[in-house]
Design a protein around this motif. Sequence first.
Motif, PDB file in Angstrom:
ATOM      1  N   LEU A  75       0.972  -1.439  -0.087  1.00  0.00           N
ATOM      2  CA  LEU A  75       0.012   0.125  -0.326  1.00  0.00           C
ATOM      3  C   LEU A  75       0.876   1.248  -0.310  1.00  0.00           C
ATOM      4  O   LEU A  75       0.491   2.520  -0.131  1.00  0.00           O
ATOM      5  CB  LEU A  75      -0.986  -0.112   1.649  1.00  0.00           C
ATOM      6  CG  LEU A  75      -2.308   0.676   1.261  1.00  0.00           C
ATOM      7  CD1 LEU A  75      -2.759   0.760  -0.041  1.00  0.00           C
ATOM      8  CD2 LEU A  75      -2.813   1.219   2.340  1.00  0.00           C
ATOM      9  N   THR A  76       1.618   1.017   0.739  1.00  0.00           N
ATOM     10  CA  THR A  76       3.025   2.223   0.651  1.00  0.00           C
ATOM     11  C   THR A  76       3.065   2.453  -0.763  1.00  0.00           C
ATOM     12  O   THR A  76       3.664   3.983  -1.697  1.00  0.00           O
ATOM     13  CB  THR A  76       4.695   1.832   0.803  1.00  0.00           C
ATOM     14  OG1 THR A  76       3.666   1.260   2.384  1.00  0.00           O
ATOM     15  CG2 THR A  76       5.408   2.978   0.747  1.00  0.00           C
ATOM     16  N   ALA A  81      -1.774   2.338  -3.732  1.00  0.00           N
ATOM     17  CA  ALA A  81      -2.719   2.745  -3.162  1.00  0.00           C
ATOM     18  C   ALA A  81      -3.998   3.129  -4.312  1.00  0.00           C
ATOM     19  O   ALA A  81      -5.254   3.525  -3.472  1.00  0.00           O
ATOM     20  CB  ALA A  81      -2.358   4.430  -2.342  1.00  0.00           C
ATOM     21  N   GLU A  82      -3.642   3.432  -5.455  1.00  0.00           N
ATOM     22  CA  GLU A  82      -4.368   4.222  -6.330  1.00  0.00           C
ATOM     23  C   GLU A  82      -5.410   2.797  -6.596  1.00  0.00           C
ATOM     24  O   GLU A  82      -6.529   2.977  -6.792  1.00  0.00           O
ATOM     25  CB  GLU A  82      -3.866   4.398  -7.616  1.00  0.00           C
ATOM     26  CG  GLU A  82      -3.050   6.146  -7.651  1.00  0.00           C
ATOM     27  CD  GLU A  82      -3.935   7.117  -7.815  1.00  0.00           C
ATOM     28  OE1 GLU A  82      -5.196   6.907  -7.994  1.00  0.00           O
ATOM     29  OE2 GLU A  82      -3.520   8.525  -7.490  1.00  0.00           O
ATOM     30  N   ALA A  84      -6.576   0.377  -4.714  1.00  0.00           N
ATOM     31  CA  ALA A  84      -7.145   0.637  -3.582  1.00  0.00           C
ATOM     32  C   ALA A  84      -8.685   1.620  -3.515  1.00  0.00           C
ATOM     33  O   ALA A  84      -9.799   1.595  -3.684  1.00  0.00           O
ATOM     34  CB  ALA A  84      -6.219   0.442  -2.377  1.00  0.00           C
ATOM     35  N   VAL A  85      -7.890   3.092  -4.131  1.00  0.00           N
ATOM     36  CA  VAL A  85      -8.985   4.109  -4.291  1.00  0.00           C
ATOM     37  C   VAL A  85      -9.994   3.890  -5.212  1.00  0.00           C
ATOM     38  O   VAL A  85     -11.034   3.537  -4.776  1.00  0.00           O
ATOM     39  CB  VAL A  85      -8.773   5.251  -4.091  1.00  0.00           C
ATOM     40  CG1 VAL A  85      -9.405   6.370  -4.567  1.00  0.00           C
ATOM     41  CG2 VAL A  85      -7.417   5.529  -2.815  1.00  0.00           C
ATOM     42  N   ASP A  88     -12.200   1.259  -3.960  1.00  0.00           N
ATOM     43  CA  ASP A  88     -13.178   1.591  -2.727  1.00  0.00           C
ATOM     44  C   ASP A  88     -13.948   2.669  -3.560  1.00  0.00           C
ATOM     45  O   ASP A  88     -16.017   2.419  -2.829  1.00  0.00           O
ATOM     46  CB  ASP A  88     -12.502   2.655  -2.174  1.00  0.00           C
ATOM     47  CG  ASP A  88     -13.182   2.960  -0.365  1.00  0.00           C
ATOM     48  OD1 ASP A  88     -14.087   1.823  -0.001  1.00  0.00           O
ATOM     49  OD2 ASP A  88     -13.080   3.826   0.231  1.00  0.00           O
ATOM     50  N   MET A  89     -14.223   3.411  -4.150  1.00  0.00           N
ATOM     51  CA  MET A  89     -14.998   4.500  -5.310  1.00  0.00           C
ATOM     52  C   MET A  89     -16.178   3.297  -5.811  1.00  0.00           C
ATOM     53  O   MET A  89     -17.411   3.537  -4.780  1.00  0.00           O
ATOM     54  CB  MET A  89     -14.491   4.981  -6.259  1.00  0.00           C
ATOM     55  CG  MET A  89     -13.068   5.932  -6.014  1.00  0.00           C
ATOM     56  SD  MET A  89     -12.577   6.603  -7.461  1.00  0.00           S
ATOM     57  CE  MET A  89     -13.934   7.290  -8.538  1.00  0.00           C
ATOM     58  N   LEU A 100      -9.740  -3.756   3.971  1.00  0.00           N
ATOM     59  CA  LEU A 100      -8.883  -3.827   2.900  1.00  0.00           C
ATOM     60  C   LEU A 100      -7.562  -3.788   3.671  1.00  0.00           C
ATOM     61  O   LEU A 100      -6.986  -4.161   5.487  1.00  0.00           O
ATOM     62  CB  LEU A 100      -7.752  -2.054   2.659  1.00  0.00           C
ATOM     63  CG  LEU A 100      -6.380  -1.873   1.580  1.00  0.00           C
ATOM     64  CD1 LEU A 100      -7.657  -1.028   0.598  1.00  0.00           C
ATOM     65  CD2 LEU A 100      -5.775  -1.706   2.970  1.00  0.00           C
TER      66      LEU A 100
END
Lengths: 349, 349
Positions: A75-76, A81-82, A84-85, A88-89, A100
């Motif tokens: 996730l770093t 990270a993108e 995951a975003v 999530d959306m 997560l």
Amino acid sequence: MSKRRVTVIDIARAAGVSKSTVSLVLQGSSLVNDGTRAKVSAVMRELGYVYNRGAANLRQSASKSKIIGVVVNDLTNGFFAELAVGVDMVVQSAGFVQFLSNTSENLDRQREVIASMREHGISGLIISPARGTEAADLKPLVGAGIPVVVAVRNVSGAKASSVISDNREGVFAGVKHLASLGHRRIAFVGGFSDTAVFAERLEGYRDAIEACGPPLDEELIVSGPPSRAGGAEAVARVLSIADRPTAAVCFNDAVAFGVCDGLRARGLEPARDFAVVGFDDVIEAKTAVPALTTISVDPQGMGRRAAQLLLKQINAGKVEPEAIVSSVRLVVRESCGRPIHDTIGRKEA
Amino acid sequence: MSKRRVTVIDIARAAGVSKSTVSLVLQGSSLVNDGTRAKVSAVMRELGYVYNRGAANLRQSASKSKIIGVVVNDLTNGFFAELAVGVDMVVQSAGFVQFLSNTSENLDRQREVIASMREHGISGLIISPARGTEAADLKPLVGAGIPVVVAVRNVSGAKASSVISDNREGVFAGVKHLASLGHRRIAFVGGFSDTAVFAERLEGYRDAIEACGPPLDEELIVSGPPSRAGGAEAVARVLSIADRPTAAVCFNDAVAFGVCDGLRARGLEPARDFAVVGFDDVIEAKTAVPALTTISVDPQGMGRRAAQLLLKQINAGKVEPEAIVSSVRLVVRESCGRPIHDTIGRKEA
DNA sequence: AACCATAATTGGAACGTTCCAATTTGGTCA
DNA sequence: TGACCAAATTGGAACGTTCCAATTATGGTT
């Protein structure tokens, strides 16, 4: 502290109906009279009722838990990270919630995390697997009929859906771009050769070299850790190749940055003296000096697509594995410099 | 597809004990005989039993759900991603699992997300609140006795614990560093003046200016959006101040990068012609050109501390709000250049 | 007035676990 | 032998919801 939970029965009593009716209201059933619905809703607000999904899941089929598991290898890394975003959306707007976890490329941790998610009754899983993940790791889930979508990195043999970027096409485009600038000796740098992603990208390299004319020279393929340090280290080997290459397509942007570091350390200026192409289009690619020419893969979009696919499977109730390859796009910036002139010489554009 | 779930009763029957005994094994109770435990465990493995936490939660006090909610205002931002990773590390190793959601600074979404987490019975919440979050948004949770830790940004009036970085001290150190390099006109750039973080950082600026001698000039405080674009835009105003500043402490690293952009757009070279200090120490700070002198706040460490605090409160069973301020550290890189010489002139070190 | 269809509501069983109080087992002691 | 004890095991109620089948209310037809 004698605050007992407010339950559907309390609501029923206060509203003068039965718990069954309250339950129907909760589910938005059209069976209940509008007046009743209004009264029940009012009472719920008034008493501060909070729905207990755990209890509901106990009764309903497990696939209605409204929980999506998301496991990510790092996730770093902005890329994931993108991703995951993006997940999530769509997951959020479908009324689901996202579990997560980060595995840090650790297979044991990944196993634990998956087991834990199973215990919590996830209705589906999206996973960007840690290096070395095998089909067996996903088996328990798919065996139980829980939809699984593998993202970014493929897991061979897994009976799961996948959303991966078009690695072959991306590198193909990068090589062709370099060739069109006049480069004839183009290296392929970085990445562990035992991974599926490496194989796919290398295939793109091979195909493009073949398509563009220059003979394929296995010596130009220099593998190594897919990191900045790995790139810096690899470029030393690249520069020592007889008939020295003038350009490189890198396994990813981190390697590309490392290659730039390594070039400078040897008195060469990236872009001007040696052309560099990356892969991923991380955020820094735009602002680095020189700005990196790279293959953009839109991780957030991949996340969205993965989530949509998963939701589709959850709603369908049956798992029909599907493989999506997400298209990529060459973004030309500065790291390839200007066209070079071969010995024949040719007019400038 | 008649795959019924394997339950504790199935295990009991197969192992020739009662479901109560199986339950005791599940909980690792010392009451059960070692032989029995072994047999039961074996049967569980054999039948592929998976624990149903939902059912367990129904019976136990809600605080044992083993779910921690984590809500973050912008996961795309490396800072917050690191924070989430820090939380995940300690949460995972304590046998909990992380519900992570991204609010994208959207208050409505934040409300939805918190409500959803409540329905799922989280045993605690760590939140990096969206801009504009009020104590009322956290009220339902704390009212229900669910431990809440607010991270990074404080929410005034909330009866919750907090883990924030030492904003005052950080900016104070940045200004002092600039002063020690000989700068007398130092601007404070970026950030929305209505936020708590801004107020704290500004306080550090004021205190440092006072402590270092030069008179405080309100004109040198130039607020604006805490983004790269905001920084670029703000620097224009900074440069038009009469008796032009020679240095700036920025609200965060993004603003600092924007300031560098803006300087270059006006023919000034950061570091050489104008000193810049950031705040946060994002990953790019190290690799940017010039490498950014900034205040390092270790977001991952903050995440870990927040999680530890939360777990402590969950285990204690009572919420005793506690405020942790996480110390920060000035990281000197290149963006402040070399010491400048004032009109008096002084020896070089 | 008897009948029916439809709309709205309802009681009770079920989901898979935990926990309490009660019971069984096997040993020790008077 | 019987009383007592600790260790180990157990049955059943409870948690908060959903779902099924059954019931009641409402109004329209014959």
